[in-house]
Scaffold this active site. Structure first.
Site, PDB file in Angstrom:
ATOM      1  CE  LYS A 106      -3.951   1.822   2.664  1.00 45.45           C
ATOM      2  NZ  LYS A 106      -4.816   1.615   3.843  1.00 45.45           N
TER       3      LYS A 106
ATOM      4  CB  SER B 253      -8.104   3.537   2.914  1.00 51.98           C
ATOM      5  OG  SER B 253      -7.269   2.904   3.857  1.00 51.98           O
TER       6      SER B 253
ATOM      7  CB  SER C 276      -8.391   0.726   5.896  1.00 50.38           C
ATOM      8  OG  SER C 276      -9.031   1.971   5.814  1.00 50.38           O
TER       9      SER C 276
END
Lengths: 484, 95
Positions: free
Chosen positions: A77, A153, A177
């Site tokens: 990420k 996210s 997330s």
């Protein structure tokens, strides 16, 4: 099936018997990326025509199979620092940022022999969001239905695993997330116990809630990845210095005689009927496998979202003060220092980031602190106590991961509160610090994945792997592939 | 209580955030909705409840005071928008 469609544990067994080599795995995911990435947008700053796809440590590609993840590609990420490789949190304010060091999880992955992809996965700017629509690079699309969001996210990490553009992925979870995008994309994702995985090198959102965790195609892979990244780190004083159990060994145990709690607050109005039915079917399956099902109460669940949006924004407003144009990223020159800060931040942050900084600053400001922040911290104690009480009687809890399946791109962009409510079932685990996993437990008539969440006691990730793996051994949902 | 738009301007100043009129208007509406939602916490009885700042009970974590190497200067300055010699450069703050 191509190599990119296989799980890490399957690939590792093929590597061991020399039926394949690590270069073939990388070539296979590179081909897949070339084919589907333009439709999915799971990665940022990726040249999908480059073959094979760029990696951070390609020179280490090995066929030795001595290490736990030798030759397995992992996607990271965009909020986790990789030395000398761009890490921008999908924000304009961090454009061009090349960290001077690796996050501890990156160091551990390298030591374990993993091949780290250089392009990072897409995310909501600074991890503020539930749909990956708040990325300065634009949204990621759900591999199961490209008109739908991938969740957030960590939407890029979940979509990349789902679309077989990587074998494993790393995400971060502050209020859901990892789990919510894992649910929307039909993969497995875990938020470990707070303190289980080092946050050193994770660009901080809300320091008392953030945890880095694994995303994978099945529970076995998820356990393998947590095994690598878990453990005490002197560089993160909030990691706990206790032994990391053998998670792979935990997969062997059946679930006969364990007690699973079903909290009634997670099956209330607002939950999609189809989701509810599918989750109840999964609970029936767990019962058939020998678990005892017990109805329980988590009385303060209703208050988790408001508590979260006070505590998380307060911590975020403080953490994001460092983005001021002085040491890295964007700078807008101005006549004096203060206006340079304000102009840089006014231009560099997106709408949701501004909203949260303002809310967080407001709840911490003079005259409002007691009414909002302190009150929220006290209600957090009550939420945490609910879990402590219930875990005296049950080994874990089972709930839906999200009240709905993936929603349409654009549907909630202009309604922040509706967006916040999509995390209603995942937030409590962060507030209480306990571990939770999401796995696919079926599909709606529209072929969208439904997620089952299992929440455990602090530092008992083993129980979650055990229950989730037992479920996958008797079902086939995790083997389904999106139509790409 | 002051109107939210006024409070918002003050909070924006504290946050070092330049906002245009349009943003101020949108944000003040959205924040009002969020604050109304958050207000439900007033219903919870919090008498005698201690606040939680970390989910895991940890107090001070101490380590040996051992010297370790820091980042070399050029690495620390590598991302600076402006730098000179061994410094980050900003506008003069003291006359």
């Amino acid at each position: 099936m191509e190599l990119c469609d296989l799980t890490a544990h399957h690939l590792l067994s093929l590597l061991k018997t020399k039926e394949i080599n690590a270069q073939q795995i990388l070539d296979s995911i590179s081909q897949r990326i070339k084919k589907v990435e333009n439709q999915i947008k799971a990665f940022v700053r990726l040249d999908s025509n480059r073959f094979p796809v760029e990696t951070i440590n390609q020179h280490t590609i090995t066929t030795s199979c001595e290490k736990i993840l030798d030759g397995i590609p992992v996607a990271i990420k965009d909020n986790i620092c990789t030395e000398n490789f761009l890490t921008e949190c999908c924000s304009q304010i961090l454009q061009g940022f090349r960290p001077p060091y690796d996050a501890t999880v990156i160091t551990k992955l390298k030591e374990a022999g993993a091949i780290i992809l250089a392009a990072k996965t897409n995310m909501d700017e600074f991890a503020f969001g539930s749909s990956t629509e708040n990325s300065c690079f634009g949204p990621t699309r759900n591999p199961w239905d490209k008109t739908k969001v991938a969740g957030g996210s960590s939407g890029g990490s979940a979509a990349a695993v789902s679309a077989s553009e990587t074998i494993l992925a790393i995400g971060s979870d502050t209020g859901g997330s990892i789990r919510q995008p894992a649910c929307f994309c039909g993969v497995v994702g875990m938020k470990p116990t707070y303190g289980r995985v080092s946050r050193y090198g994770l660009i901080a959102f809300a320091s008392s809630l953030d945890q880095i965790g694994p995303l994978a195609k099945d529970v076995h892979d998820c356990a393998l990845l947590l095994q690598v990244i878990a453990g005490y780190d002197p560089k993160d004083s909030t990691t706990i210095n206790i032994e990391v159990p053998n998670y792979i060994a935990a997969l062997e145990k059946d679930i006969k005689g364990i007690t699973i709690g079903i909290p009634k607050e997670y099956f209330v109005e607002g939950i999609d009927e189809e989701v509810k039915t599918i989750v109840y079917e999964a609970i029936e399956e767990l019962k058939k496998l020998g678990a005892t099902i017990k109805n329980v109460e988590l009385k303060h669940t209703h208050y988790a979202v408001p508590v979260y949006y006070i505590i998380a924004t307060a911590e975020a407003s403080s953490n994001l003060a460092r983005f001021d144009g002085v040491r890295y990223g964007l700078r807008l020159e101005s006549e004096n220092l203060i206006s340079m800060y304000s102009k840089t931040r006014g231009r560099g942050f997106g709408a949701e980031v501004k909203r949260r900084i303002l809310l967080g600053t407001f709840v911490l400001s003079h005259g409002y602190y007691d009414a909002y922040y302190l009150r929220a911290q006290k209600v957090r104690t009550l939420i945490k106590k609910d879990f402590e009480d219930v875990f005296k009687y049950v080994d874990c809890l089972v709930t839906p991961t999200s009240p709905t399946t993936a929603f349409a791109i654009g549907e909630k962009v202009n309604n922040p509160l509706q967006m916040y409510l999509s995390d209603i079932f995942t937030i409590s685990a962060n507030l209480a610090g306990v571990p939770a996993i999401s796995l696919c437990c079926g599909f709606t008539k529209n072929k969208l994945p439904v997620g089952l969440q299992i929440i455990g006691k602090a530092f008992d990730e083993e129980m979650l792997f055990r229950v989730a793996h037992a479920y996958q051994m008797h079902t086939q949902w995790h083997k389904q592939k999106p139509p790409l | 209580m002051k109107p939210l738009s006024q409070t918002l301007q003050y909070v924006a100043k504290l946050s070092r955030l330049d906002l245009n009129e349009n943003e101020l208007q949108n944000l003040s509406q959205q924040l009002q909705t969020i604050l109304d939602f958050i207000d439900q916490l007033k219903k919870v009885d919090i008498a005698n409840v201690t606040p939680t700042s970390y989910a895991v009970d940890i107090t001070n974590v101490l380590r040996e005071d051992l010297p370790i190497t820091s980042f070399p200067l050029e690495k620390s300055l590598a991302n600076a928008p402006r730098k000179k010699d061994s410094f980050f450069v900003v506008r003069k703050v003291i006359d």
